[in-house]
Design a protein around this motif. Structure first.
Motif, PDB file in Angstrom:
ATOM      1  N   LYS A  94       0.812  -1.217   0.000  1.00 38.78           N
ATOM      2  CA  LYS A  94       0.000   0.000   0.000  1.00 38.78           C
ATOM      3  C   LYS A  94       0.843   1.263   0.000  1.00 38.78           C
ATOM      4  O   LYS A  94       0.361   2.331  -0.367  1.00 38.78           O
ATOM      5  N   ASN A  95       2.095   1.125   0.452  1.00 40.27           N
ATOM      6  CA  ASN A  95       2.936   2.312   0.580  1.00 40.27           C
ATOM      7  C   ASN A  95       4.313   2.075  -0.045  1.00 40.27           C
ATOM      8  O   ASN A  95       5.339   2.425   0.518  1.00 40.27           O
TER       9      ASN A  95
ATOM     10  N   GLN B 284       7.512  13.184   6.188  1.00 42.99           N
ATOM     11  CA  GLN B 284       6.788  12.024   5.697  1.00 42.99           C
ATOM     12  C   GLN B 284       6.974  10.892   6.704  1.00 42.99           C
ATOM     13  O   GLN B 284       8.096  10.598   7.112  1.00 42.99           O
TER      14      GLN B 284
ATOM     15  N   ILE C  95       5.766   6.956  -2.638  1.00 37.29           N
ATOM     16  CA  ILE C  95       5.136   8.169  -2.094  1.00 37.29           C
ATOM     17  C   ILE C  95       5.539   9.356  -2.951  1.00 37.29           C
ATOM     18  O   ILE C  95       6.583   9.352  -3.609  1.00 37.29           O
TER      19      ILE C  95
END
Length: 539
Positions: free
Chosen positions: A510-511, A520, A514
């Motif tokens: 999902k990550n 962050q 970025i």
């Protein structure tokens, strides 16, 4: 967890860590050809006629490279009416040599040989584009992971082959070793009357340095000729003939070897005063004298440093003879001492002593030494491990040099060096080095006991240490999933997580990418300590 030696070796091979092997003899003698970045040796036979072969007879050999550059080396007496001279074959092509001696049998001799290509990486140098990092002569970045094997070349150590073989297999790339038989016993190098060298002892040192080169040519030995012999070092300062000759003789025998660099002495108090000296005190001027003498004689540009007592720092940062900043400290799991000298100096910085697994030992050695290595690397320098008491003679238990895996499997050590192989794997898998990267703990919140950070314009590495205590000696890794906030320039980044205890890459699907700038937040997909690797793909 104990990893049996065969399984450990298998893991190393699978992860791509080079364990080397006896592919060829990298030291050739009186031949017509020699390997590029290997050692070429010439021998001379002569009758001594009652002369002292060390002090009365002199020999120098002038090597001329293919580009006509000249290198002058000292010859050395090796017993049986034989003198030798050695060249580091740093340039391919045809070489010439000629001799100069005060002894007619060895004067005005000449010869040629050809240096052919080989796979040897060569000597250790300061990296040509980043003086804080090392490179081999072939240009390849040198990942420094040190070990302390003081007595590796000591003739009374029976387990020396197992030690060096298993050190290479565990992932060590540099070994600290001294010439003396005991920590303050340089007298083993001399004849009893100090009128010459104890040749059997020197020949055994030679055999073990050559073994390391032939079996593990990428592994570097830090040679410490004066060990911790305070009296002998002071004698050098007083002009003692045997002490001064020791350094010259050591360079004549070993400077041509690609797998060595020099460290004058070990763990002494370096003081500015010349009188009222304490038990461990060495005047700074004496180390300067030895360093300058060795630099002046050094024919092949072999790197040179000194080592001094814990917490003393390094007194020779700006000395013209010094190439490496070598320090000894304690609990440097935040890398602060390395980072301090990285900012002050323009040389590689090595924390060569911290805790040992069997001396000032941490409660959780595997975690402690994993932290230590990563923290120092991401501070722009590097560190060394210490397992058994290698400063004392072998006793079959905890003293002397023994194979790391053997010691672990026998219960003499826990597992302090088990994860160094995965440091190699990280850089192998990513294809990157630390050349040109800048320590930047401020990007990750300025808490280096929790987060260590280094970056350049393309990539950022963050080590999430995740300790369960602020006391490095007692800390173990917490059984939680760590998080970190990193201040990033604007861009799109790939996000990868590396587990430093297994060498596994774990993706957070999902990550995995970025886009943004400023603070962050990143959360590890697994518990324990973790390596976060960010690479910019679009600015």
């Amino acid at each position: 967890m104990k990893i049996p030696f065969p399984i450990l070796l298998c893991l190393l091979i699978m992860t791509g860590l080079q364990t080397d092997g006896a592919q060829a003899d990298h030291i050739v003698k009186n031949t017509q050809t020699a390997p590029h970045r290997g050692v070429y040796e010439i021998s001379f036979q002569t009758a001594l006629n009652g002369q002292n072969p060390f002090f009365d007879i002199s020999l120098q050999v002038i090597f001329v490279r293919p580009d006509s550059a000249r290198v002058v080396v000292d010859g050395f007496y090796d017993g049986d009416n034989t003198y030798r001279a050695r060249a580091y074959c740093d340039t391919p092509g045809q070489w010439k040599w000629s001799s100069v001696s005060n002894w007619a049998d060895m004067n005005h001799k000449t010869g040629t040989f050809t240096v052919n290509s080989s796979s040897l990486k060569g000597k250790l140098r300061k990296h040509p584009t980043d003086p804080h990092q090392f490179a081999y002569d072939n240009g390849e970045w040198f990942l420094h992971i040190g070990d302390t094997g003081y007595r590796y070349v000591t003739d009374t150590e029976p387990e020396w082959k197992a030690y060096i073989d298993q050190a290479a297999q565990a992932g060590f790339t540099k070994i600290r070793t001294w010439f003396c038989r005991g920590r303050s016993d340089v007298s083993a190098l001399f004849q009893e009357d100090r009128m010459g060298m104890n040749l059997p002892y020197w020949q055994e040192i030679d055999r073990r340095v050559a073994y390391a080169l032939n079996q593990h040519p990428s592994l570097i030995l830090q040679l410490i000729p004066f060990g911790e012999d305070t009296a002998e070092i002071r004698r050098y300062g007083d002009g003692d003939r045997a002490s001064i000759f020791t350094a010259r003789y050591a360079q004549a025998r070993f400077s041509s070897f690609p797998n060595i660099y020099w460290c004058v002495s070990n763990d002494r108090d370096i003081v500015s005063r010349e009188d009222k000296l304490g038990k461990r005190d060495i005047p700074l001027s004496v180390i300067h004298t030895i360093g300058m003498d060795m630099r002046r004689r050094e024919p092949w540009g072999t790197l040179l440093t000194n080592h001094q007592r814990r917490f003393q720092g390094y007194s020779f940062t700006n000395a013209e003879w010094s190439d490496i900043i070598t320090i000894e400290d304690l609990d440097q799991t935040d890398g602060r001492a390395v980072l301090l000298y990285w900012r002050w100096g323009d040389d590689p910085v090595i924390l060569d002593e911290d805790r040992y697994e069997c001396y000032r030992n941490p409660e959780h050695p595997r975690y402690f030494f994993r932290r230590l290595m990563w923290a120092c690397l991401l501070s722009g320098g590097s560190a060394a491990y210490g397992g058994l008491r290698t400063y004392e003679a072998y006793d079959g238990e905890l003293k002397g040099v023994q194979g790391y895996a053997d010691a672990v499997n026998a219960g003499k050590l826990k597992d302090g060096a088990h994860d160094f192989q995965y440091i190699h794997k990280f850089f192998h898998d990513t294809g990157i080095s630390l050349v040109g990267m800048i320590p930047a703990d401020e990007m990750a919140g300025c808490d280096p006991q929790q987060y260590k950070c280094i970056h350049d314009q393309e990539k950022t590495i963050v080590y999430l240490q995740n300790p369960d205590s602020r006391n490095p000696q007692k800390a173990n890794v917490a059984n939680t999933k760590p998080s970190v906030s990193v201040h990033l320039p604007r861009g799109t980044y790939t996000v990868q997580w590396y587990e430093p205890t297994t060498g596994q890459w774990l993706k957070d699907e999902k990550n995995s990418r970025i886009t943004g700038e400023g603070e962050q937040k990143f959360s590890s997909p697994f518990s324990g300590d973790a390596i976060l690797y960010l690479k910019i793909i679009k600015k």
